[in-house]
Write a protein that holds these residues in place. Structure first.
Motif, PDB file in Angstrom:
ATOM      1  N   ARG A 155     -10.899   5.193   6.163  1.00  0.00           N
ATOM      2  CA  ARG A 155     -11.793   4.695   7.335  1.00  0.00           C
ATOM      3  C   ARG A 155     -12.551   4.279   7.278  1.00  0.00           C
ATOM      4  O   ARG A 155     -13.280   4.232   8.405  1.00  0.00           O
ATOM      5  CB  ARG A 155     -12.102   6.429   7.556  1.00  0.00           C
ATOM      6  N   THR A 156     -13.210   4.034   5.890  1.00  0.00           N
ATOM      7  CA  THR A 156     -14.380   3.202   5.852  1.00  0.00           C
ATOM      8  C   THR A 156     -13.754   1.583   4.407  1.00  0.00           C
ATOM      9  O   THR A 156     -12.975   2.291   3.655  1.00  0.00           O
ATOM     10  CB  THR A 156     -15.460   3.307   4.931  1.00  0.00           C
ATOM     11  N   LEU A 157     -14.444   0.928   4.837  1.00  0.00           N
ATOM     12  CA  LEU A 157     -14.033  -0.375   3.935  1.00  0.00           C
ATOM     13  C   LEU A 157     -14.852  -0.274   2.652  1.00  0.00           C
ATOM     14  O   LEU A 157     -16.000  -1.203   2.138  1.00  0.00           O
ATOM     15  CB  LEU A 157     -13.814  -1.598   4.769  1.00  0.00           C
ATOM     16  N   ASP A 158     -14.928   0.701   1.757  1.00  0.00           N
ATOM     17  CA  ASP A 158     -15.664   0.692   0.782  1.00  0.00           C
ATOM     18  C   ASP A 158     -15.171   1.561  -0.360  1.00  0.00           C
ATOM     19  O   ASP A 158     -14.726   2.894   0.061  1.00  0.00           O
ATOM     20  CB  ASP A 158     -16.589   1.819   1.156  1.00  0.00           C
ATOM     21  N   PRO A 159     -14.711   0.691  -1.600  1.00  0.00           N
ATOM     22  CA  PRO A 159     -14.004   1.772  -2.554  1.00  0.00           C
ATOM     23  C   PRO A 159     -14.408   2.557  -2.938  1.00  0.00           C
ATOM     24  O   PRO A 159     -13.524   3.543  -3.368  1.00  0.00           O
ATOM     25  CB  PRO A 159     -13.602   0.051  -3.159  1.00  0.00           C
ATOM     26  N   VAL A 186     -12.981  -3.868  -9.532  1.00  0.00           N
ATOM     27  CA  VAL A 186     -11.512  -3.612  -7.910  1.00  0.00           C
ATOM     28  C   VAL A 186     -13.549  -3.810  -7.285  1.00  0.00           C
ATOM     29  O   VAL A 186     -13.688  -3.771  -5.629  1.00  0.00           O
ATOM     30  CB  VAL A 186     -11.488  -2.591  -7.215  1.00  0.00           C
ATOM     31  N   ILE A 187     -14.620  -2.072  -7.902  1.00  0.00           N
ATOM     32  CA  ILE A 187     -15.514  -2.727  -6.612  1.00  0.00           C
ATOM     33  C   ILE A 187     -16.070  -3.388  -6.364  1.00  0.00           C
ATOM     34  O   ILE A 187     -17.120  -3.467  -5.607  1.00  0.00           O
ATOM     35  CB  ILE A 187     -16.032  -1.160  -7.977  1.00  0.00           C
ATOM     36  N   ARG A 188     -16.268  -4.449  -7.221  1.00  0.00           N
ATOM     37  CA  ARG A 188     -17.039  -5.574  -7.249  1.00  0.00           C
ATOM     38  C   ARG A 188     -16.729  -6.973  -5.925  1.00  0.00           C
ATOM     39  O   ARG A 188     -17.562  -7.503  -5.797  1.00  0.00           O
ATOM     40  CB  ARG A 188     -17.697  -6.628  -8.303  1.00  0.00           C
ATOM     41  N   GLY A 189     -15.120  -6.204  -5.801  1.00  0.00           N
ATOM     42  CA  GLY A 189     -14.300  -7.275  -4.823  1.00  0.00           C
ATOM     43  C   GLY A 189     -13.565  -8.558  -5.567  1.00  0.00           C
ATOM     44  O   GLY A 189     -12.515  -8.336  -5.494  1.00  0.00           O
ATOM     45  N   CYS A 316      -5.581   1.137   0.885  1.00  0.00           N
ATOM     46  CA  CYS A 316      -7.138   1.888   0.910  1.00  0.00           C
ATOM     47  C   CYS A 316      -7.967   0.543   0.393  1.00  0.00           C
ATOM     48  O   CYS A 316      -9.184   0.381   0.608  1.00  0.00           O
ATOM     49  CB  CYS A 316      -7.448   2.808   1.500  1.00  0.00           C
ATOM     50  N   ILE A 317      -7.701   1.290  -0.827  1.00  0.00           N
ATOM     51  CA  ILE A 317      -8.759   0.207  -1.494  1.00  0.00           C
ATOM     52  C   ILE A 317      -9.096  -1.222  -1.612  1.00  0.00           C
ATOM     53  O   ILE A 317      -9.880  -1.790  -1.852  1.00  0.00           O
ATOM     54  CB  ILE A 317      -8.668   0.894  -2.775  1.00  0.00           C
ATOM     55  N   ARG A 322     -11.288  -6.790  -0.850  1.00  0.00           N
ATOM     56  CA  ARG A 322     -11.026  -7.571  -0.098  1.00  0.00           C
ATOM     57  C   ARG A 322     -11.870  -8.239   0.702  1.00  0.00           C
ATOM     58  O   ARG A 322     -12.988  -8.677   1.270  1.00  0.00           O
ATOM     59  CB  ARG A 322      -9.322  -7.735   0.710  1.00  0.00           C
ATOM     60  N   TYR A 323     -12.579  -6.621   2.015  1.00  0.00           N
ATOM     61  CA  TYR A 323     -13.767  -6.891   2.782  1.00  0.00           C
ATOM     62  C   TYR A 323     -15.293  -7.121   1.792  1.00  0.00           C
ATOM     63  O   TYR A 323     -15.897  -7.776   1.987  1.00  0.00           O
ATOM     64  CB  TYR A 323     -13.996  -5.495   3.391  1.00  0.00           C
TER      65      TYR A 323
END
Length: 702
Positions: A155-159, A186-189, A316-317, A322-323
């Motif tokens: 539901r959120t764009l936060d890994p 991945v956390i950093r994008g 989702c992650i 990507r976001y």
């Protein structure tokens, strides 16, 4: 003839009934139980899976509570007592019980209880049927868990938050302990590593949940470390395959990771299901599920479900990654396009504020104008991501370019509106498959010009943005600026400029979100009740605005400029009226020489300024209309202004070799670093700016 004896039909029925009952009690897979009125076992079907191997003599006469190892949650004895008392049957009630085994596995049974009566309506006991529906209930539970994950995870764009959304959906419905660990890159994008990831790849523990009140943890949530190898976790990341592992204390891989081994031992976990978070052969992380105590070990069906859960979570992650990457790039572009710090102005202290910093389409700016004036700009572009940041940069550049022409706020916004329309038209001509073509290009903007010499601020707005004015007496007012059309919109009323009095010590607040402005106007406490308001640092005031913003305001990301006006130093400004006479040129030159000497301006600059004044006054007297005025402003630059009531503006031209005139403005442009024409209701102002040598600026004398 010998008569054929007739058989007794009633006897045949009794024999058939007895045979059927005997077959049901000895061969049927459906559990049959006869209980007397004291709920003691009279007869029981020992052929059911739950009673195989149990001698009938060991069960007969025992209370029902001693026969079944019921799991807490259903009081079977009370349920059956109610059937005895009321005669109302219980139909298809699900109960949980533990069958024979080590450890005793938990099973689900669907029971139906009926009261038994003789022909005289006397109560004889209770008949209970029990059907083993364990697999059906497990399948239903798995389906419910999968549905819950699909509803709540992503539901959120936060890994990081995505992992925190997963663990409550699987604990306790599917596992007793759930842990999510995600690759730090991945956390950093950044792009996830391809499997197998390097041994030095760090992972962050993003989520942990347990059924215990104070569960043991090998590492806290938020901890970043590489996984010791080899373990089931590193193996799952290496080949991207799930694993069901029976946790034996002597397992050799436990010695590789002592903190995790200690946590597993303390929790009493006996079964581990490790499933990688993978997408397109890349490893994003790993999910670890444990079952403890008397929970059944994981089986193949559980593994298949875990793969589906992990696939959805990994997707989702990755979307969040990507976001995050796009936002990081857009934020970087925005930082490069926006001013790093407010420009220094002699009559205006400014501070910038970004409420959340998550919208790359907002911008703010302060622009030094001629004659010690300052332009303040706040705007917001529709859309998101890089496209919004790029459009913001285009509009900010356009505003800075237009401000150099000394346009009034309404005229500047009109030309900016035309520019935005051109950009929107270019976007509409993109190929049909380009998603940017479907995004409208509009923007809100407020543009204001503060003039310290008159103590006024002229403003105009495109869209619903309006500034706030906090007077020295701490009253908060909202200027009545007519809302012009949004930049790029096809329709709307003309832009209008409104002048506002801003005495010395007033504070101007410009925000890119009208909801934030409305809140500050209605609840002016953070603006008007601060102690030492007049001398309070603006950055402290910006912090107070953030602290006072309620969480449920509903305002989005906002860019804010907070500016406090200061009185322009009177000894840095001089003005003289001039007569409509050529002799005024000499008077203007003499007064200029005396004033520059008082300001200790170097000789070269003073000489050039006198030439500039001579040419400007000569042109004004010759071609302009009375009244005339000469002004000198000693600010960050040395400004010369000549005012008259005429509307005709001079233009720079190059005189021919034989021409006797026409070189005045050309000479002026060569001596000054900037010059221009500013139109005002009484007429026009011709101005020039010259750089001051170090040590003669206003900062040293204030």
């Amino acid at each position: 003839m010998v008569p054929v004896p007739h058989s007794d039909p009633g006897r045949r029925v009794d024999e058939t009934t007895a045979s059927m009952l005997e077959a049901l009690f000895t061969q049927s897979p459906i559990g049959l139980h006869l209980l007397d009125t004291d709920l003691r076992v009279v007869r029981i079907n020992t052929a059911t899976p739950g009673m195989r191997g149990v001698p009938l003599d060991d069960l007969k006469g025992r209370p029902v509570r001693d026969v079944y190892n019921l799991v807490q949650g259903v009081d079977l004895e009370a349920l059956l007592r109610e059937v005895l008392d009321t005669g109302v049957p219980v139909v298809q009630r699900i109960v949980r019980a533990r069958s024979n085994g080590d450890p005793p596995p938990e099973r689900h049974f669907e029971i139906t209880a009926l009261r038994l009566e003789n022909p005289r309506r006397s109560v004889l006991g209770v008949a209970v049927t029990a059907i083993d529906v364990t697999e059906r209930e497990r399948a239903r539970t798995r389906t419910e868990v999968l549905d819950a994950v699909r509803r709540h995870v992503g539901r959120t764009l936060d890994p990081v938050v995505t992992g925190a959304e997963l663990v409550p959906t699987v604990v306790p419905a599917f596992a007793d302990i759930a842990i999510v660990e995600v690759v730090e890159a991945v956390i950093r994008g950044d792009d996830p590593p391809q499997a197998p990831p390097p041994a030095s790849t760090p992972l962050m523990r993003t989520a942990f949940r347990s059924t215990r009140t104070r569960p043991p943890q090998a590492h806290p949530v938020g901890d970043v470390r590489r996984l010791p190898a080899p373990t089931p976790f590193t193996q799952a990341l290496a080949d991207l395959s799930p694993r069901v592992v029976a946790l034996h204390p002597t397992a050799p891989w436990l010695s590789v990771d002592p903190p995790r081994a200690e946590a597993i031992h303390s929790s009493g976990a006996h079964s581990l299901l490790v499933v990688p978070l993978a997408l397109r052969d890349a490893a994003l992380g790993v999910v670890s599920l444990y079952r403890t105590g008397q929970s059944p070990p994981f089986d193949e069906g559980d593994r298949d479900l875990a793969v589906e859960l992990a696939t959805h979570t990994a997707l989702c992650i990755d979307n969040a990654r990507r976001y995050t990457r796009e936002h990081t790039v857009a934020a970087t572009v925005q930082r490069q396009l926006l001013p790093r710090s407010p420009e220094t102005h002699a009559s205006l202290d400014t501070a910038y504020l970004s409420v959340t910093g998550a919208d790359p389409g907002v911008w703010y700016d302060t622009i030094a104008l001629s004659s010690a004036r300052t332009a303040l700009v706040v705007g917001k572009v529709s859309g998101h991501g890089l496209n919004a940041a790029a459009t913001m940069g285009q509009l900010r550049t356009a505003v800075r370019s237009l401000s150099a022409f000394d346009l009034s706020p309404d005229e500047l916004l009109a030309r900016l509106h035309y520019t935005a329309g051109q950009l929107a038209a270019e976007r509409a001509r993109l190929p049909l498959g380009d998603p940017l073509r479907r995004e409208s290009l509009t923007a809100d903007c407020v543009y204001a010009v503060h003039d310290p010499l008159t103590g006024t601020c002229a403003m105009a707005a495109a869209g619903p943005l309006v500034p706030l004015v906090v007077c020295p007496d701490r009253t908060v007012t909202v200027p009545g600026i007519p809302a012009g059309p949004r930049l790029g919109a096809t329709e709307g009323a003309p832009f209008a400029t409104v002048g506002v009095e801003v005495p010395h010590g007033s504070v101007l607040v410009f925000a890119s979100d009208p909801l934030l402005t409305s809140y500050l106007a209605e609840s002016s406490e953070p603006l008007s009740t601060a102690p030492d308001y007049h001398d309070r640092p603006l950055q402290d005031l910006c912090d107070a605005l953030v602290y006072a913003r309620p969480a449920g305001l509903g305002a989005g990301d906002a860019a804010v400029i907070v500016a406090r006006t200061r009185a322009f130093p009177p000894d840095r400004f001089a003005a003289w009226p001039l007569d409509a006479d050529p002799a005024s040129v000499a008077v203007a030159r003499r007064r200029t020489r005396g004033q520059l000497a008082a300001w200790d301006v170097d000789d070269e600059t003073a000489f050039n300024t006198q030439l500039i004044v001579s040419e400007l006054v000569t042109n004004a007297v010759r071609y302009g209309s009375a009244p005339f005025e000469l002004r000198l402003i000693h600010d960050r630059t040395l400004t010369c202004e000549v005012r008259d009531a005429g509307s005709a503006a001079p233009h720079l031209r190059h005189a021919g070799t034989a021409d006797e005139g026409g070189r005045g403005l050309f000479i002026t442009a060569q001596l000054a670093q900037a010059w221009g024409t500013r139109y005002t209701p009484p007429g026009k102002t011709i101005w020039t700016e010259q750089a001051l040598s170090p040590g003669t600026g206003p900062a040293e004398s204030l």
